[in-house]
Design a protein around this motif. Structure first.
Motif, PDB file in Angstrom:
ATOM      1  N   VAL A  57       0.837  -1.200   0.000  1.00  0.00           N
ATOM      2  CA  VAL A  57       0.000   0.000   0.000  1.00  0.00           C
ATOM      3  C   VAL A  57       0.877   1.257   0.000  1.00  0.00           C
ATOM      4  O   VAL A  57       0.534   2.267  -0.635  1.00  0.00           O
ATOM      5  CB  VAL A  57      -0.948  -0.009   1.213  1.00  0.00           C
ATOM      6  CG1 VAL A  57      -1.694   1.314   1.327  1.00  0.00           C
ATOM      7  CG2 VAL A  57      -1.945  -1.154   1.091  1.00  0.00           C
ATOM      8  N   GLY A  58       2.009   1.217   0.700  1.00  0.00           N
ATOM      9  CA  GLY A  58       2.914   2.355   0.687  1.00  0.00           C
ATOM     10  C   GLY A  58       3.425   2.653  -0.714  1.00  0.00           C
ATOM     11  O   GLY A  58       3.532   3.814  -1.121  1.00  0.00           O
ATOM     12  N   HIS A  59       3.739   1.602  -1.467  1.00  0.00           N
ATOM     13  CA  HIS A  59       4.189   1.775  -2.849  1.00  0.00           C
ATOM     14  C   HIS A  59       3.079   2.383  -3.702  1.00  0.00           C
ATOM     15  O   HIS A  59       3.322   3.300  -4.503  1.00  0.00           O
ATOM     16  CB  HIS A  59       4.620   0.428  -3.423  1.00  0.00           C
ATOM     17  CG  HIS A  59       4.995   0.466  -4.875  1.00  0.00           C
ATOM     18  ND1 HIS A  59       6.150   1.062  -5.330  1.00  0.00           N
ATOM     19  CD2 HIS A  59       4.340   0.014  -5.976  1.00  0.00           C
ATOM     20  CE1 HIS A  59       6.208   0.960  -6.656  1.00  0.00           C
ATOM     21  NE2 HIS A  59       5.120   0.329  -7.064  1.00  0.00           N
ATOM     22  N   LEU A  60       1.852   1.895  -3.522  1.00  0.00           N
ATOM     23  CA  LEU A  60       0.724   2.428  -4.280  1.00  0.00           C
ATOM     24  C   LEU A  60       0.429   3.874  -3.886  1.00  0.00           C
ATOM     25  O   LEU A  60       0.044   4.698  -4.724  1.00  0.00           O
ATOM     26  CB  LEU A  60      -0.514   1.559  -4.050  1.00  0.00           C
ATOM     27  CG  LEU A  60      -0.450   0.132  -4.606  1.00  0.00           C
ATOM     28  CD1 LEU A  60      -1.682  -0.655  -4.187  1.00  0.00           C
ATOM     29  CD2 LEU A  60      -0.324   0.150  -6.128  1.00  0.00           C
ATOM     30  N   ALA A  61       0.612   4.188  -2.594  1.00  0.00           N
ATOM     31  CA  ALA A  61       0.361   5.544  -2.126  1.00  0.00           C
ATOM     32  C   ALA A  61       1.336   6.537  -2.757  1.00  0.00           C
ATOM     33  O   ALA A  61       0.975   7.677  -3.067  1.00  0.00           O
ATOM     34  CB  ALA A  61       0.457   5.612  -0.606  1.00  0.00           C
ATOM     35  N   ASP A  62       2.581   6.112  -2.954  1.00  0.00           N
ATOM     36  CA  ASP A  62       3.553   6.981  -3.619  1.00  0.00           C
ATOM     37  C   ASP A  62       3.137   7.267  -5.060  1.00  0.00           C
ATOM     38  O   ASP A  62       3.466   8.322  -5.612  1.00  0.00           O
ATOM     39  CB  ASP A  62       4.940   6.326  -3.610  1.00  0.00           C
ATOM     40  CG  ASP A  62       5.560   6.336  -2.224  1.00  0.00           C
ATOM     41  OD1 ASP A  62       5.149   7.185  -1.406  1.00  0.00           O
ATOM     42  OD2 ASP A  62       6.438   5.502  -1.966  1.00  0.00           O
ATOM     43  N   ARG A  63       2.421   6.324  -5.639  1.00  0.00           N
ATOM     44  CA  ARG A  63       2.019   6.468  -7.045  1.00  0.00           C
ATOM     45  C   ARG A  63       0.700   7.207  -7.209  1.00  0.00           C
ATOM     46  O   ARG A  63       0.568   8.065  -8.084  1.00  0.00           O
ATOM     47  CB  ARG A  63       1.935   5.084  -7.687  1.00  0.00           C
ATOM     48  CG  ARG A  63       1.579   5.102  -9.169  1.00  0.00           C
ATOM     49  CD  ARG A  63       1.619   3.706  -9.750  1.00  0.00           C
ATOM     50  NE  ARG A  63       1.276   3.715 -11.168  1.00  0.00           N
ATOM     51  CZ  ARG A  63       1.212   2.624 -11.934  1.00  0.00           C
ATOM     52  NH1 ARG A  63       1.496   1.440 -11.404  1.00  0.00           N
ATOM     53  NH2 ARG A  63       0.886   2.714 -13.210  1.00  0.00           N
ATOM     54  N   PHE A  64      -0.279   6.873  -6.365  1.00  0.00           N
ATOM     55  CA  PHE A  64      -1.624   7.419  -6.544  1.00  0.00           C
ATOM     56  C   PHE A  64      -1.998   8.490  -5.524  1.00  0.00           C
ATOM     57  O   PHE A  64      -3.043   9.125  -5.662  1.00  0.00           O
ATOM     58  CB  PHE A  64      -2.661   6.280  -6.479  1.00  0.00           C
ATOM     59  CG  PHE A  64      -2.502   5.254  -7.559  1.00  0.00           C
ATOM     60  CD1 PHE A  64      -2.829   5.555  -8.870  1.00  0.00           C
ATOM     61  CD2 PHE A  64      -2.011   3.992  -7.263  1.00  0.00           C
ATOM     62  CE1 PHE A  64      -2.682   4.607  -9.875  1.00  0.00           C
ATOM     63  CE2 PHE A  64      -1.853   3.038  -8.261  1.00  0.00           C
ATOM     64  CZ  PHE A  64      -2.186   3.343  -9.577  1.00  0.00           C
ATOM     65  N   GLY A  65      -1.182   8.674  -4.506  1.00  0.00           N
ATOM     66  CA  GLY A  65      -1.473   9.692  -3.506  1.00  0.00           C
ATOM     67  C   GLY A  65      -1.813   9.077  -2.162  1.00  0.00           C
ATOM     68  O   GLY A  65      -2.514   8.059  -2.088  1.00  0.00           O
ATOM     69  N   HIS A  66      -1.310   9.702  -1.090  1.00  0.00           N
ATOM     70  CA  HIS A  66      -1.503   9.162   0.258  1.00  0.00           C
ATOM     71  C   HIS A  66      -2.969   9.187   0.682  1.00  0.00           C
ATOM     72  O   HIS A  66      -3.483   8.210   1.238  1.00  0.00           O
ATOM     73  CB  HIS A  66      -0.657   9.955   1.259  1.00  0.00           C
ATOM     74  CG  HIS A  66       0.814   9.830   1.014  1.00  0.00           C
ATOM     75  ND1 HIS A  66       1.570  10.862   0.541  1.00  0.00           N
ATOM     76  CD2 HIS A  66       1.652   8.775   1.170  1.00  0.00           C
ATOM     77  CE1 HIS A  66       2.830  10.467   0.423  1.00  0.00           C
ATOM     78  NE2 HIS A  66       2.904   9.210   0.791  1.00  0.00           N
TER      79      HIS A  66
ATOM     80  N   ALA B 213       4.643  14.860   4.177  1.00  0.00           N
ATOM     81  CA  ALA B 213       4.747  15.424   2.829  1.00  0.00           C
ATOM     82  C   ALA B 213       4.216  16.852   2.747  1.00  0.00           C
ATOM     83  O   ALA B 213       4.741  17.668   1.979  1.00  0.00           O
ATOM     84  CB  ALA B 213       3.999  14.531   1.841  1.00  0.00           C
ATOM     85  N   ILE B 214       3.183  17.162   3.536  1.00  0.00           N
ATOM     86  CA  ILE B 214       2.553  18.488   3.415  1.00  0.00           C
ATOM     87  C   ILE B 214       3.160  19.523   4.351  1.00  0.00           C
ATOM     88  O   ILE B 214       2.847  20.707   4.252  1.00  0.00           O
ATOM     89  CB  ILE B 214       1.034  18.413   3.688  1.00  0.00           C
ATOM     90  CG1 ILE B 214       0.768  18.001   5.143  1.00  0.00           C
ATOM     91  CG2 ILE B 214       0.356  17.468   2.709  1.00  0.00           C
ATOM     92  CD1 ILE B 214      -0.712  18.038   5.524  1.00  0.00           C
TER      93      ILE B 214
END
Length: 226
Positions: A115-124, A176-177
């Motif tokens: 999920v961390g990998h997907l979050a980097d791609r699609f957004g947290h 990140a923000i």
């Protein structure tokens, strides 16, 4: 061998690890640190300033509900009791319940990476919403179990994949923000606030189990996640 012996035995592992870290890292030179922003205000003013980071306060408020309805607390606190309780739960032995709990934890470890990998791609936030939505459904479906079935093992593994990831994804989103001067303080607030509220929810959930049933807890968790 008793829970006391087990606790002392397992506690030696982090103790040895910590002592080894202190010994081998002693005298290790610190890396070069470039400070681009510094704080000259009081702690209170720094907290207020950190909460002004766009979206930060909404994450903290949402977390106050998330920790009650999803997250690791579901698996660590209530699922083991649900599996072992002979009156209101499934009445499994401690070995069987421990094995199932270990499987769900493995799902959590794998899920956090994926999920961390997907979050980097699609957004947290998108992945956090997807994980929370999935967790809500799977927690509520726990109300359907009246006895043990092998499907429950798969169910808890899948639950671990999504529910363990939520805290990490939101933590990454806050990092990140925020700017460097706010980051550490925001993450400190995130965990302090989260664990503090979680302990209050644990009291409420325990009362629900004593008064009603585990089904009431699963329903309550789903509503909080929603």
């Amino acid at each position: 061998l008793s829970w006391r012996f087990s606790l002392f035995f397992l506690a030696t592992i982090p103790l040895i690890t910590g002592l080894a870290a202190l010994y081998y890292l002693h005298g290790e030179p610190a890396g070069e640190i470039t400070v681009t922003e510094t704080s000259r205000g009081s702690l209170l003013s720094d907290i207020v300033s950190s909460l002004r980071v766009k979206g930060a306060i909404f994450v903290l408020v949402a977390q106050s509900f998330i920790v009650g309805g999803t997250g690791m607390g579901v698996l660590i606190t209530w699922v083991p009791q649900f599996l072992q309780d002979p009156l209101k739960g499934l009445g499994l032995g401690i070995v069987e319940a421990g094995a199932i709990g270990a499987i769900s934890t493995v799902g959590g470890a794998i899920g956090t990476i994926i999920v961390g990998h997907l979050a980097d791609r699609f957004g947290h936030l998108r992945m956090a919403m997807a994980c929370i939505s999935s967790t809500i459904v799977m927690v509520y479906l726990l109300t359907l179990y009246r006895s043990f079935t092998p499907i429950l093992v798969v169910h808890l593994f899948a639950l671990g994949v999504t529910t363990y990831s939520i805290t990490s994804i939101l933590q990454a989103h806050l990092a990140a923000i925020s700017t460097s001067v706010h980051r550490d303080l925001l993450l400190g607030l995130y965990f302090t606030f989260g664990f503090g509220v979680s302990s209050l929810w644990s009291t409420v959930m325990g009362r629900l189990i004593d008064t009603y049933s585990f089904a009431a807890v699963w329903t309550m968790m789903s509503l909080l996640g929603l």
